[in-house]
Design an enzyme around this catalytic site. Structure first.
Site, PDB file in Angstrom:
ATOM      1  N   TYR A  34      -6.348  -0.358   0.616  1.00 48.30           N
ATOM      2  CA  TYR A  34      -6.577  -1.414  -0.372  1.00 48.30           C
ATOM      3  C   TYR A  34      -5.274  -2.103  -0.737  1.00 48.30           C
ATOM      4  O   TYR A  34      -4.190  -1.609  -0.437  1.00 48.30           O
ATOM      5  CB  TYR A  34      -7.255  -0.842  -1.630  1.00 48.30           C
ATOM      6  N   ARG A  53       1.689  -5.163   4.442  1.00 51.47           N
ATOM      7  CA  ARG A  53       1.548  -3.734   4.120  1.00 51.47           C
ATOM      8  C   ARG A  53       0.139  -3.261   4.449  1.00 51.47           C
ATOM      9  O   ARG A  53      -0.058  -2.146   4.950  1.00 51.47           O
ATOM     10  CB  ARG A  53       1.860  -3.495   2.631  1.00 51.47           C
ATOM     11  N   HIS A 103     -16.283  14.069  10.236  1.00 48.44           N
ATOM     12  CA  HIS A 103     -14.897  13.705   9.955  1.00 48.44           C
ATOM     13  C   HIS A 103     -14.287  12.736  10.964  1.00 48.44           C
ATOM     14  O   HIS A 103     -13.559  11.828  10.590  1.00 48.44           O
ATOM     15  CB  HIS A 103     -14.018  14.967   9.880  1.00 48.44           C
ATOM     16  N   LYS A 150      -1.239   3.034   1.648  1.00 45.64           N
ATOM     17  CA  LYS A 150      -1.976   2.626   0.433  1.00 45.64           C
ATOM     18  C   LYS A 150      -3.461   2.893   0.647  1.00 45.64           C
ATOM     19  O   LYS A 150      -4.288   1.978   0.777  1.00 45.64           O
ATOM     20  CB  LYS A 150      -1.695   1.152   0.094  1.00 45.64           C
ATOM     21  N   GLU A 183       7.865   8.829  -7.535  1.00 42.03           N
ATOM     22  CA  GLU A 183       7.394   7.574  -8.134  1.00 42.03           C
ATOM     23  C   GLU A 183       6.526   7.935  -9.325  1.00 42.03           C
ATOM     24  O   GLU A 183       6.504   9.080  -9.763  1.00 42.03           O
ATOM     25  CB  GLU A 183       6.652   6.719  -7.099  1.00 42.03           C
TER      26      GLU A 183
HETATM   27  C1  LIG Z   1       1.457   5.068  -6.337  1.00 45.20           C
HETATM   28  C2  LIG Z   1       1.951   3.666  -6.487  1.00 45.20           C
HETATM   29  N1  LIG Z   1       3.255   3.409  -6.338  1.00 45.20           N
HETATM   30  C3  LIG Z   1       3.758   2.173  -6.472  1.00 45.20           C
HETATM   31  C4  LIG Z   1       2.932   1.102  -6.780  1.00 45.20           C
HETATM   32  C5  LIG Z   1       3.516  -0.267  -6.925  1.00 45.20           C
HETATM   33  O1  LIG Z   1       3.186  -1.065  -5.809  1.00 45.20           O
HETATM   34  P1  LIG Z   1       3.104  -2.644  -5.912  1.00 45.20           P
HETATM   35  O2  LIG Z   1       4.404  -3.107  -6.485  1.00 45.20           O
HETATM   36  O3  LIG Z   1       2.902  -3.088  -4.521  1.00 45.20           O
HETATM   37  O4  LIG Z   1       1.959  -2.961  -6.822  1.00 45.20           O
HETATM   38  C6  LIG Z   1       1.556   1.316  -6.932  1.00 45.20           C
HETATM   39  C7  LIG Z   1       0.659   0.200  -7.217  1.00 45.20           C
HETATM   40  O5  LIG Z   1      -0.527   0.324  -7.344  1.00 45.20           O
HETATM   41  C8  LIG Z   1       1.052   2.621  -6.774  1.00 45.20           C
HETATM   42  O6  LIG Z   1      -0.266   2.889  -6.909  1.00 45.20           O
END
Ligand SMILES: Cc1ncc(COP(=O)(O)O)c(C=O)c1O
Length: 286
Positions: A34, A53, A103, A150, A183
């Protein structure tokens, strides 16, 4: 907006009529990718970067869907049109619907492509008293080892985020077993000391955030703040001048409290003001 139009598999349909099969692998396995693309004043931020991405994520999962920037630019315009300029578009591509739950990747199924827009807060005000600030707690990062993808499989992030909500904070900063920051549950993170901005390097432990990418480029290109992409120990939070988080919907946001302790004087710092301001200058240029 009861009859909001959403995008599903090539058509714009009323949200209440958009349906997918329970055999969709996005539903059964979280088997999908997504994006969230923010639009301010009707203009998308980093569209090409978001789509790039997404292409990487789809390739990593072997999902065969070709994203065309012109097509998605006009789809996004159509989706955000009913909103007043500030809206995000959620774009979701799952592997598609199979006839059994098994799976292994099935061959010859069509990906399911869904998108809708939702209103977001206006861009962060360039004012330390007006900007949205965050209180956070720290937790050991208990997600999987493919955080650079993502994926719609977000349960690890969701559980960290919910544990933050349950303890009354707005976000959770994560650290690995070596006590290195990774993060946040839904953001990238930064630690500022003596006007040097440090952020963890890109690897499988973090999402390569588009806001992070634009912000690092903006800070380096303008030369206003020194940037380091390096391992950051959790202890560095306790002596930081400033801590920030970033994401598409939050832009650059100051963290004012970590684990109940104030950062600086408990307000956004001077470096944050500079960073959000140059982020604004660059966000539509990339
Ligand atoms: C786990 C995680 N890290 C970092 C980000 C930041 O990413 P972006 O700047 O592309 O929104 C997100 C955004 O949803 C996220 O879910």
């Amino acid at each position: 907006m009861t009859d909001q139009l959403v995008y599903l598999n090539g058509n714009f349909v009323p949200k209440t009529e958009a349906t997918i099969s329970p055999m969709d692998r996005g539903f059964l396995f979280g088997d999908g990718i997504y994006e969230v693309i923010p639009c301010y004043e009707g203009k998308p931020v980093g569209l090409a970067l978001h789509l790039a991405r997404m292409r990487q994520g789809l390739a990593a999962l072997d999902i065969n869907y070709s994203l065309n920037i012109n097509e998605w630019s006009s789809n996004i315009d159509a989706l955000i049109a009913p909103f007043d300029g500030d809206a995000s578009v959620y774009l979701h591509v799952s592997r598609g619907t199979d006839n059994k739950r098994y799976h292994a990747y099935p061959s010859n199924i069509q990906p399911t492509v869904f998108a809708y827009a939702f209103p977001i807060a206006p861009s962060q005000p360039l004012d330390k008293d007006e900007a949205k600030v965050f209180k956070v707690k720290t937790q050991e990062d208990l997600r999987w080892k493919r955080c650079h993808i993502k994926s719609t499989s977000l349960l690890g992030n969701v559980m960290h985020f919910q544990q933050g909500q349950d303890s009354g904070v707005d976000e959770v900063l994560l650290y690995n077993q070596q006590n290195e920051l990774t993060e946040a549950a839904a953001c990238n993170l930064y630690v500022v000391k003596n006007n040097v901005v440090a952020t963890p390097p890109l690897d499988n432990q973090i999402l390569p955030g588009i806001t992070r990418h634009i912000l690092l480029h903006a800070m380096r290109d303008s030369g206003v703040l020194e940037v380091q992409e390096r391992v950051i120990k959790k202890d560095e939070l306790t002596v930081a001048d400033e801590v920030w988080i970033s994401s598409s919907s939050k832009e650059v946001a100051a963290v004012v409290e970590v684990d109940g302790k104030l950062i600086g004087d408990g307000r956004p710092g001077d470096a944050w003001l500079v960073a959000q301001s140059i982020y604004n200058d660059y966000k539509f240029k990339m």
